[in-house]
Design a protein around this motif. Sequence first.
Motif, PDB file in Angstrom:
ATOM      1  N   ALA A 170      -1.727   1.143  13.541  1.00 15.46           N
ATOM      2  CA  ALA A 170      -1.610   1.940  14.769  1.00 15.46           C
ATOM      3  C   ALA A 170      -0.245   2.611  14.857  1.00 15.46           C
ATOM      4  CB  ALA A 170      -1.851   1.067  15.998  1.00 15.46           C
ATOM      5  N   ALA A 171       0.810   1.904  14.436  1.00 20.85           N
ATOM      6  CA  ALA A 171       2.150   2.492  14.457  1.00 20.85           C
ATOM      7  C   ALA A 171       2.276   3.590  13.399  1.00 20.85           C
ATOM      8  CB  ALA A 171       3.203   1.413  14.222  1.00 20.85           C
ATOM      9  N   VAL A 172       1.688   3.377  12.229  1.00 19.61           N
ATOM     10  CA  VAL A 172       1.682   4.417  11.192  1.00 19.61           C
ATOM     11  C   VAL A 172       1.004   5.673  11.734  1.00 19.61           C
ATOM     12  CG1 VAL A 172       0.805   5.063   8.913  1.00 19.61           C
ATOM     13  CG2 VAL A 172       1.725   2.770   9.278  1.00 19.61           C
ATOM     14  N   ALA A 173      -0.158   5.483  12.376  1.00 18.11           N
ATOM     15  CA  ALA A 173      -0.883   6.615  12.942  1.00 18.11           C
ATOM     16  C   ALA A 173      -0.080   7.298  14.050  1.00 18.11           C
ATOM     17  CB  ALA A 173      -2.234   6.146  13.484  1.00 18.11           C
ATOM     18  N   ALA A 174       0.630   6.503  14.845  1.00 14.11           N
ATOM     19  CA  ALA A 174       1.443   7.072  15.927  1.00 14.11           C
ATOM     20  C   ALA A 174       2.570   7.938  15.364  1.00 14.11           C
ATOM     21  CB  ALA A 174       2.010   5.958  16.794  1.00 14.11           C
ATOM     22  N   VAL A 175       3.233   7.453  14.323  1.00 15.98           N
ATOM     23  CA  VAL A 175       4.288   8.253  13.683  1.00 15.98           C
ATOM     24  C   VAL A 175       3.700   9.539  13.135  1.00 15.98           C
ATOM     25  CG1 VAL A 175       5.987   8.341  11.822  1.00 15.98           C
ATOM     26  CG2 VAL A 175       5.693   6.234  13.130  1.00 15.98           C
ATOM     27  N   ASP A 176       2.541   9.450  12.509  1.00 17.91           N
ATOM     28  CA  ASP A 176       1.863  10.639  11.993  1.00 17.91           C
ATOM     29  C   ASP A 176       1.589  11.625  13.117  1.00 17.91           C
ATOM     30  OD1 ASP A 176       0.396  12.337  10.227  1.00 17.91           O
ATOM     31  OD2 ASP A 176      -1.464  11.418  10.922  1.00 17.91           O
ATOM     32  N   GLY A 177       1.244  11.105  14.310  1.00 18.69           N
ATOM     33  CA  GLY A 177       0.994  11.977  15.445  1.00 18.69           C
ATOM     34  C   GLY A 177       2.229  12.703  15.931  1.00 18.69           C
ATOM     35  N   VAL A 178       3.401  12.174  15.616  1.00 16.42           N
ATOM     36  CA  VAL A 178       4.652  12.799  16.054  1.00 16.42           C
ATOM     37  C   VAL A 178       5.208  13.752  14.988  1.00 16.42           C
ATOM     38  CG1 VAL A 178       7.063  12.363  16.704  1.00 16.42           C
ATOM     39  CG2 VAL A 178       5.248  10.880  17.574  1.00 16.42           C
ATOM     40  N   GLU A 187      -1.288  13.335   4.574  1.00 22.38           N
ATOM     41  CA  GLU A 187      -2.370  12.368   4.710  1.00 22.38           C
ATOM     42  C   GLU A 187      -2.296  11.264   3.657  1.00 22.38           C
ATOM     43  OE1 GLU A 187      -5.882  14.738   4.616  1.00 22.38           O
ATOM     44  OE2 GLU A 187      -5.792  15.223   6.753  1.00 22.38           O
ATOM     45  N   GLU A 188      -1.869  11.603   2.455  1.00 23.14           N
ATOM     46  CA  GLU A 188      -1.777  10.589   1.407  1.00 23.14           C
ATOM     47  C   GLU A 188      -0.655   9.596   1.693  1.00 23.14           C
ATOM     48  OE1 GLU A 188      -1.456  12.761  -2.224  1.00 23.14           O
ATOM     49  OE2 GLU A 188      -3.585  13.290  -2.257  1.00 23.14           O
ATOM     50  N   ASP A 189       0.436  10.059   2.299  1.00 15.36           N
ATOM     51  CA  ASP A 189       1.511   9.147   2.700  1.00 15.36           C
ATOM     52  C   ASP A 189       1.021   8.186   3.777  1.00 15.36           C
ATOM     53  OD1 ASP A 189       3.278  10.309   0.944  1.00 15.36           O
ATOM     54  OD2 ASP A 189       4.221  11.606   2.432  1.00 15.36           O
ATOM     55  N   VAL A 190       0.240   8.722   4.731  1.00 13.59           N
ATOM     56  CA  VAL A 190      -0.302   7.877   5.795  1.00 13.59           C
ATOM     57  C   VAL A 190      -1.255   6.839   5.210  1.00 13.59           C
ATOM     58  CG1 VAL A 190      -1.704   7.842   7.893  1.00 13.59           C
ATOM     59  CG2 VAL A 190      -0.038   9.673   7.544  1.00 13.59           C
ATOM     60  N   ALA A 191      -2.156   7.284   4.334  1.00 13.58           N
ATOM     61  CA  ALA A 191      -3.123   6.364   3.731  1.00 13.58           C
ATOM     62  C   ALA A 191      -2.422   5.268   2.936  1.00 13.58           C
ATOM     63  CB  ALA A 191      -4.082   7.139   2.827  1.00 13.58           C
ATOM     64  N   GLY A 192      -1.422   5.646   2.160  1.00 17.23           N
ATOM     65  CA  GLY A 192      -0.683   4.665   1.367  1.00 17.23           C
ATOM     66  C   GLY A 192       0.047   3.665   2.243  1.00 17.23           C
ATOM     67  N   ILE A 206      -7.687  10.503  -5.471  1.00 15.03           N
ATOM     68  CA  ILE A 206      -7.242   9.351  -6.255  1.00 15.03           C
ATOM     69  C   ILE A 206      -5.979   9.664  -7.038  1.00 15.03           C
ATOM     70  CG2 ILE A 206      -7.842   7.792  -8.144  1.00 15.03           C
ATOM     71  CD1 ILE A 206      -9.300   7.168  -5.585  1.00 15.03           C
ATOM     72  N   ALA A 207      -5.954  10.858  -7.622  1.00 14.77           N
ATOM     73  CA  ALA A 207      -4.771  11.239  -8.400  1.00 14.77           C
ATOM     74  C   ALA A 207      -3.526  11.257  -7.518  1.00 14.77           C
ATOM     75  CB  ALA A 207      -4.981  12.603  -9.040  1.00 14.77           C
ATOM     76  N   GLY A 208      -3.702  11.649  -6.255  1.00 14.48           N
ATOM     77  CA  GLY A 208      -2.562  11.708  -5.351  1.00 14.48           C
ATOM     78  C   GLY A 208      -2.020  10.344  -4.988  1.00 14.48           C
ATOM     79  N   LEU A 209      -2.895   9.314  -4.974  1.00 11.59           N
ATOM     80  CA  LEU A 209      -2.427   7.971  -4.635  1.00 11.59           C
ATOM     81  C   LEU A 209      -1.423   7.442  -5.649  1.00 11.59           C
ATOM     82  CD1 LEU A 209      -5.579   6.093  -3.315  1.00 11.59           C
ATOM     83  CD2 LEU A 209      -3.539   6.740  -2.043  1.00 11.59           C
ATOM     84  N   ARG A 210      -1.468   7.981  -6.868  1.00  7.36           N
ATOM     85  CA  ARG A 210      -0.503   7.538  -7.880  1.00  7.36           C
ATOM     86  C   ARG A 210       0.924   7.888  -7.486  1.00  7.36           C
ATOM     87  NH1 ARG A 210      -4.347  10.091 -12.437  1.00  7.36           N
ATOM     88  NH2 ARG A 210      -5.978   8.501 -12.390  1.00  7.36           N
ATOM     89  N   ARG A 211       1.048   8.836  -6.544  1.00  8.58           N
ATOM     90  CA  ARG A 211       2.383   9.186  -6.051  1.00  8.58           C
ATOM     91  C   ARG A 211       3.032   8.037  -5.297  1.00  8.58           C
ATOM     92  NH1 ARG A 211       1.204  13.977  -2.330  1.00  8.58           N
ATOM     93  NH2 ARG A 211       3.005  12.995  -1.370  1.00  8.58           N
ATOM     94  N   LEU A 212       2.205   7.085  -4.847  1.00  3.44           N
ATOM     95  CA  LEU A 212       2.754   5.962  -4.086  1.00  3.44           C
ATOM     96  C   LEU A 212       3.863   5.284  -4.878  1.00  3.44           C
ATOM     97  CD1 LEU A 212       2.030   4.898  -1.298  1.00  3.44           C
ATOM     98  CD2 LEU A 212       0.597   3.172  -2.384  1.00  3.44           C
ATOM     99  N   GLY A 213       3.597   4.965  -6.127  1.00  2.00           N
ATOM    100  CA  GLY A 213       4.635   4.480  -7.034  1.00  2.00           C
ATOM    101  C   GLY A 213       5.129   3.079  -6.749  1.00  2.00           C
ATOM    102  N   GLY A 214       5.770   2.503  -7.770  1.00  5.57           N
ATOM    103  CA  GLY A 214       6.284   1.144  -7.671  1.00  5.57           C
ATOM    104  C   GLY A 214       7.374   0.994  -6.632  1.00  5.57           C
ATOM    105  N   ARG A 215       8.186   2.019  -6.439  1.00  9.62           N
ATOM    106  CA  ARG A 215       9.283   1.923  -5.472  1.00  9.62           C
ATOM    107  C   ARG A 215       8.758   1.799  -4.043  1.00  9.62           C
ATOM    108  NH1 ARG A 215      13.869   6.295  -7.541  1.00  9.62           N
ATOM    109  NH2 ARG A 215      14.163   5.388  -9.618  1.00  9.62           N
ATOM    110  N   THR A 216       7.688   2.523  -3.747  1.00 13.91           N
ATOM    111  CA  THR A 216       7.113   2.447  -2.407  1.00 13.91           C
ATOM    112  C   THR A 216       6.496   1.080  -2.159  1.00 13.91           C
ATOM    113  OG1 THR A 216       6.643   4.826  -2.521  1.00 13.91           O
ATOM    114  CG2 THR A 216       5.519   3.569  -0.807  1.00 13.91           C
ATOM    115  N   VAL A 217       5.797   0.550  -3.155  1.00 14.22           N
ATOM    116  CA  VAL A 217       5.217  -0.796  -3.042  1.00 14.22           C
ATOM    117  C   VAL A 217       6.335  -1.830  -2.880  1.00 14.22           C
ATOM    118  CG1 VAL A 217       3.844  -2.576  -4.193  1.00 14.22           C
ATOM    119  CG2 VAL A 217       3.168  -0.163  -4.363  1.00 14.22           C
ATOM    120  N   LEU A 218       7.408  -1.655  -3.639  1.00 16.77           N
ATOM    121  CA  LEU A 218       8.557  -2.564  -3.517  1.00 16.77           C
ATOM    122  C   LEU A 218       9.154  -2.493  -2.121  1.00 16.77           C
ATOM    123  CD1 LEU A 218      10.589  -4.547  -4.709  1.00 16.77           C
ATOM    124  CD2 LEU A 218      11.876  -2.580  -5.622  1.00 16.77           C
TER     125      LEU A 218
END
Length: 332
Positions: free
Chosen positions: A135-143, A148-153, A299-311
Amino acid sequence: MSAAPSAPTRALPGLVLCLIGGLLALGVHHLVPALSTLLVAILLGIGAANTLGVSTTLAPGVAVASRRVLRWGIVLLGLSVPLQAVLALGPGVLAVVVGVVAGGIVLTLAWGKALGVPPTQRLLIACGFSICGAAAVAAVDGVIDADEEDVAGSVALVVVFGSLMIGLAPLLGLALGLGPEARGVLAGASIHEVAQVVAAGGIIGSGALAVAVLVKLARVVLLAPVMAGISLWRRTQNRDRGATGTLPPIVPLFVVGFLAAVAIRSSFDVPAAARDVAATVQTLLLATAMFALGMGVRIAGLRRLGGRTVLLGAVSTATVTVIATGGVLLVG
């Protein structure tokens, strides 16, 4: 020559599809409670987009669902926040909550910058992990109108790391020798999603469950001032860059609606049946919006998430947990 269809008519096919996706996610969660409704919804949306595609007929409704529908879901979230009960937690516990939200956001942003995570992504993660999950992720997206891929990730990371904390938070409380109520405070202060807090509180015991949920709802209350702060920061940025056009409102309308819902819940004796219906509708609206966000992901765009973001997700979870643990130990 026939007239062009109106905007509501153009949006209808995509809205119906997203609603069906949200209902399916609710059904999956009902069958397998361990699976988050919002994560299931976004995965279904990704699957639909990458197998069936998003036609021009569906696109207008998907856009409406990913913006307007999710804001209504956030507004209804306010009906779950009884302000008197939150304030009754006492100044010590409320200070822990403020420390978790403020410290979690500031330190996650700092860690994200050090790791080289893009600014928008680290802001989404910081707020999602520190306040109230998807909900907070969605709220930030609203501001800030994030990609969309950043939000999904970010939603996926919130659900994954928050789910890990369902078992870890109770174990940590036991290892520290905390009583049931203190373990409930720790769970509510450290776990990302409300549903995950409920699961952890249930593991600890019924006495801890009510405390854990109230502490979590205290974090939800801080959604409004944080969103107002982000909006004000964005206005300042636009002004400094000399950007033209309409500036975003200092307090977004959906945040005003959220506060109004909190006021209604706190000022009137809302029947339990009505609260249950509102909670179901709220979950369905957010699931519908998450399905729509998933429809925008490739799917190809999700690869942008990367190890640093997961970390960063792992580090943010650890940061919030350390702040919460320190606060619980100080409060006693």
